[in-house]
Design a protein around this motif. Structure first.
Motif, PDB file in Angstrom:
ATOM      1  N   ALA A  60      35.625  43.025  42.301  1.00 29.60           N
ATOM      2  CA  ALA A  60      34.660  42.016  42.725  1.00 29.60           C
ATOM      3  C   ALA A  60      35.008  40.654  42.138  1.00 29.60           C
ATOM      4  O   ALA A  60      34.877  39.618  42.802  1.00 29.60           O
ATOM      5  CB  ALA A  60      33.249  42.432  42.305  1.00 29.60           C
ATOM      6  N   MET A  61      35.461  40.639  40.891  1.00 28.69           N
ATOM      7  CA  MET A  61      35.827  39.382  40.252  1.00 28.69           C
ATOM      8  C   MET A  61      36.993  38.720  40.985  1.00 28.69           C
ATOM      9  O   MET A  61      36.994  37.503  41.199  1.00 28.69           O
ATOM     10  CB  MET A  61      36.182  39.644  38.788  1.00 28.69           C
ATOM     11  N   ARG A  62      37.981  39.507  41.399  1.00 23.25           N
ATOM     12  CA  ARG A  62      39.128  38.940  42.117  1.00 23.25           C
ATOM     13  C   ARG A  62      38.686  38.347  43.454  1.00 23.25           C
ATOM     14  O   ARG A  62      39.150  37.282  43.878  1.00 23.25           O
ATOM     15  CB  ARG A  62      40.197  40.007  42.314  1.00 23.25           C
ATOM     16  N   TRP A  63      37.794  39.053  44.151  1.00 24.57           N
ATOM     17  CA  TRP A  63      37.264  38.544  45.421  1.00 24.57           C
ATOM     18  C   TRP A  63      36.493  37.247  45.185  1.00 24.57           C
ATOM     19  O   TRP A  63      36.645  36.260  45.914  1.00 24.57           O
ATOM     20  CB  TRP A  63      36.356  39.591  46.053  1.00 24.57           C
ATOM     21  N   ALA A  64      35.661  37.236  44.168  1.00 24.13           N
ATOM     22  CA  ALA A  64      34.842  36.069  43.866  1.00 24.13           C
ATOM     23  C   ALA A  64      35.688  34.882  43.420  1.00 24.13           C
ATOM     24  O   ALA A  64      35.303  33.724  43.635  1.00 24.13           O
ATOM     25  CB  ALA A  64      33.819  36.424  42.791  1.00 24.13           C
ATOM     26  N   ASP A  83      32.989  35.802  22.383  1.00 22.98           N
ATOM     27  CA  ASP A  83      34.383  36.095  22.086  1.00 22.98           C
ATOM     28  C   ASP A  83      34.583  37.508  21.533  1.00 22.98           C
ATOM     29  O   ASP A  83      35.709  37.958  21.365  1.00 22.98           O
ATOM     30  CB  ASP A  83      34.961  35.050  21.131  1.00 22.98           C
ATOM     31  N   GLU A  84      33.490  38.216  21.211  1.00 29.36           N
ATOM     32  CA  GLU A  84      33.594  39.599  20.763  1.00 29.36           C
ATOM     33  C   GLU A  84      33.370  40.593  21.902  1.00 29.36           C
ATOM     34  O   GLU A  84      33.455  41.797  21.713  1.00 29.36           O
ATOM     35  CB  GLU A  84      32.562  39.856  19.651  1.00 29.36           C
ATOM     36  N   ASP A  85      33.106  40.091  23.093  1.00 29.51           N
ATOM     37  CA  ASP A  85      32.823  40.957  24.235  1.00 29.51           C
ATOM     38  C   ASP A  85      34.135  41.279  24.942  1.00 29.51           C
ATOM     39  O   ASP A  85      34.677  40.463  25.688  1.00 29.51           O
ATOM     40  CB  ASP A  85      31.849  40.272  25.183  1.00 29.51           C
ATOM     41  N   ALA A  86      34.648  42.477  24.714  1.00 32.06           N
ATOM     42  CA  ALA A  86      35.945  42.854  25.287  1.00 32.06           C
ATOM     43  C   ALA A  86      35.929  42.841  26.805  1.00 32.06           C
ATOM     44  O   ALA A  86      36.932  42.535  27.453  1.00 32.06           O
ATOM     45  CB  ALA A  86      36.350  44.241  24.777  1.00 32.06           C
ATOM     46  N   VAL A  87      34.798  43.186  27.409  1.00 34.82           N
ATOM     47  CA  VAL A  87      34.693  43.188  28.872  1.00 34.82           C
ATOM     48  C   VAL A  87      34.956  41.798  29.424  1.00 34.82           C
ATOM     49  O   VAL A  87      35.728  41.611  30.372  1.00 34.82           O
ATOM     50  CB  VAL A  87      33.297  43.684  29.299  1.00 34.82           C
ATOM     51  N   ARG A 121      40.700  36.710  31.267  1.00 36.35           N
ATOM     52  CA  ARG A 121      42.154  36.619  31.244  1.00 36.35           C
ATOM     53  C   ARG A 121      42.743  36.890  32.631  1.00 36.35           C
ATOM     54  O   ARG A 121      43.628  36.167  33.104  1.00 36.35           O
ATOM     55  CB  ARG A 121      42.710  37.604  30.223  1.00 36.35           C
ATOM     56  N   LEU A 122      42.233  37.912  33.303  1.00 35.81           N
ATOM     57  CA  LEU A 122      42.719  38.239  34.642  1.00 35.81           C
ATOM     58  C   LEU A 122      42.362  37.146  35.646  1.00 35.81           C
ATOM     59  O   LEU A 122      43.162  36.804  36.516  1.00 35.81           O
ATOM     60  CB  LEU A 122      42.129  39.575  35.097  1.00 35.81           C
ATOM     61  N   ALA A 123      41.165  36.587  35.525  1.00 38.07           N
ATOM     62  CA  ALA A 123      40.742  35.542  36.454  1.00 38.07           C
ATOM     63  C   ALA A 123      41.603  34.293  36.309  1.00 38.07           C
ATOM     64  O   ALA A 123      42.060  33.714  37.307  1.00 38.07           O
ATOM     65  CB  ALA A 123      39.269  35.197  36.228  1.00 38.07           C
ATOM     66  N   GLN A 124      41.848  33.880  35.098  1.00 34.58           N
ATOM     67  CA  GLN A 124      42.630  32.669  34.870  1.00 34.58           C
ATOM     68  C   GLN A 124      44.089  32.867  35.244  1.00 34.58           C
ATOM     69  O   GLN A 124      44.776  31.908  35.611  1.00 34.58           O
ATOM     70  CB  GLN A 124      42.481  32.230  33.418  1.00 34.58           C
ATOM     71  N   GLN A 128      33.875  30.512  33.288  1.00 33.89           N
ATOM     72  CA  GLN A 128      32.904  30.584  32.203  1.00 33.89           C
ATOM     73  C   GLN A 128      32.607  32.055  31.922  1.00 33.89           C
ATOM     74  O   GLN A 128      32.713  32.896  32.813  1.00 33.89           O
ATOM     75  CB  GLN A 128      31.581  29.904  32.591  1.00 33.89           C
ATOM     76  N   THR A 129      32.222  32.357  30.703  1.00 33.48           N
ATOM     77  CA  THR A 129      31.793  33.714  30.376  1.00 33.48           C
ATOM     78  C   THR A 129      30.448  33.653  29.658  1.00 33.48           C
ATOM     79  O   THR A 129      30.151  32.683  28.945  1.00 33.48           O
ATOM     80  CB  THR A 129      32.809  34.434  29.471  1.00 33.48           C
ATOM     81  N   ALA A 130      29.660  34.699  29.868  1.00 33.51           N
ATOM     82  CA  ALA A 130      28.351  34.747  29.210  1.00 33.51           C
ATOM     83  C   ALA A 130      27.957  36.192  28.973  1.00 33.51           C
ATOM     84  O   ALA A 130      27.902  36.991  29.907  1.00 33.51           O
ATOM     85  CB  ALA A 130      27.293  34.055  30.079  1.00 33.51           C
TER      86      ALA A 130
END
Length: 266
Positions: free
Chosen positions: A25-29, A58-62, A68-71, A80-82
């Motif tokens: 889903a992330m790749r599609w988005a 920064d401690e959230d491995a998910v 990393r894959l998105a960039q 952004q991450t949250a």
């Protein structure tokens, strides 16, 4: 050409849970975010390890893996991450109030009669403040995103917006858009045995001459005003007559009589 911004301002949000389906889903988005010139916001709803504690992003491995894959997919993509403490339904519903789009990953239903969506997708389908995409993954792990893009034409008030979104997706995904005409006054529905091609005038696709009889125009059907224009040589260029001067012409100069009108509608 920049995509039409029919979504409200805001990021493209993806619900991340560490699953392979969520990464699909992330790749599609990510493609959507690039097309709309929006930020890709990766959101992970988490449970606090103890009361009042909020895990650092920064401690959230998910999120680290997903970002990393998105960039890596595009240097132009803003990410952004949250990590947000709370129930996933509640977290993503709140996100939808400020988002352009919320995207989820999901497995396809595997049992007959199984509900089409999971709990989170059902909640978003019913209450989200923005469009919602559910990207399914096949049993082999590949995303179910190839093939045509299907959209129903009907008489509902929001159908034009639905069609606009489908056409945008056809452009972004380079896919064929299949328009299923369910409108009450649809001519395609009245004549289901007739093959119909729908081509927009002015696109350069309505008349493409070649040596094939199957692609040329054999008969042009025109109304009274176009019949008058044709007689004086002023017919519009979107009609077949100027482009195929050798085609046959059927001129409908009068309203159909009641009996013939009824017969043609059988």
């Amino acid at each position: 050409m920049r995509a039409a911004l029919w979504f409200d301002d805001g990021p493209v949000v993806v619900g991340m849970d560490g699953s392979h389906a969520a990464l699909n889903a992330m790749r599609w988005a990510a493609e959507e975010a690039l097309a709309l010139h929006r930020c890709l916001r990766l959101v992970h709803a988490v449970v606090a390890p103890s009361e009042g504690a909020v895990p650092a992003v920064d401690e959230d491995a998910v999120l680290v893996q997903a970002a990393r894959l998105a960039q890596a997919s595009s240097g132009q993509l803003r990410v952004q991450t949250a990590a947000i403490v709370g129930d996933p339904c509640a977290v993503l519903l709140r996100e939808s109030e400020e988002a352009a789009l919320v995207c989820l990953g999901a497995e396809a239903p595997r049992l007959p009669g199984q509900r089409p969506f999971g709990v989170v997708a059902e909640a978003l389908a019913g209450e989200a403040g923005c469009p919602v995409a559910v990207i399914r993954s096949r049993p082999d792990g590949t995303p179910q995103i190839d093939g045509v893009i299907s959209v129903v034409l009907d008489d509902s008030p929001d159908n034009e917006d639905v069609l606009r979104v489908a056409m945008h997706e056809g452009r972004v995904r380079r896919a064929v858009v299949r328009q299923i005409d369910q409108r009450a006054d649809s001519w395609v529905r009245r004549y289901p045995d007739v093959r119909v091609e729908i081509v927009a005038a002015g696109t350069g696709q309505q008349y493409r001459r070649d040596d094939s009889h199957s692609s040329s125009v054999g008969l042009a059907v025109v109304g009274r005003s176009d019949s008058d224009a044709a007689a004086s040589g002023r017919v519009s260029g979107c009609h077949a007559i100027p482009n195929y001067p050798d085609c046959s012409v059927l001129m409908v100069r009068r309203r159909l009589g009641a009996a013939l009108h009824a017969q043609l509608h059988q």
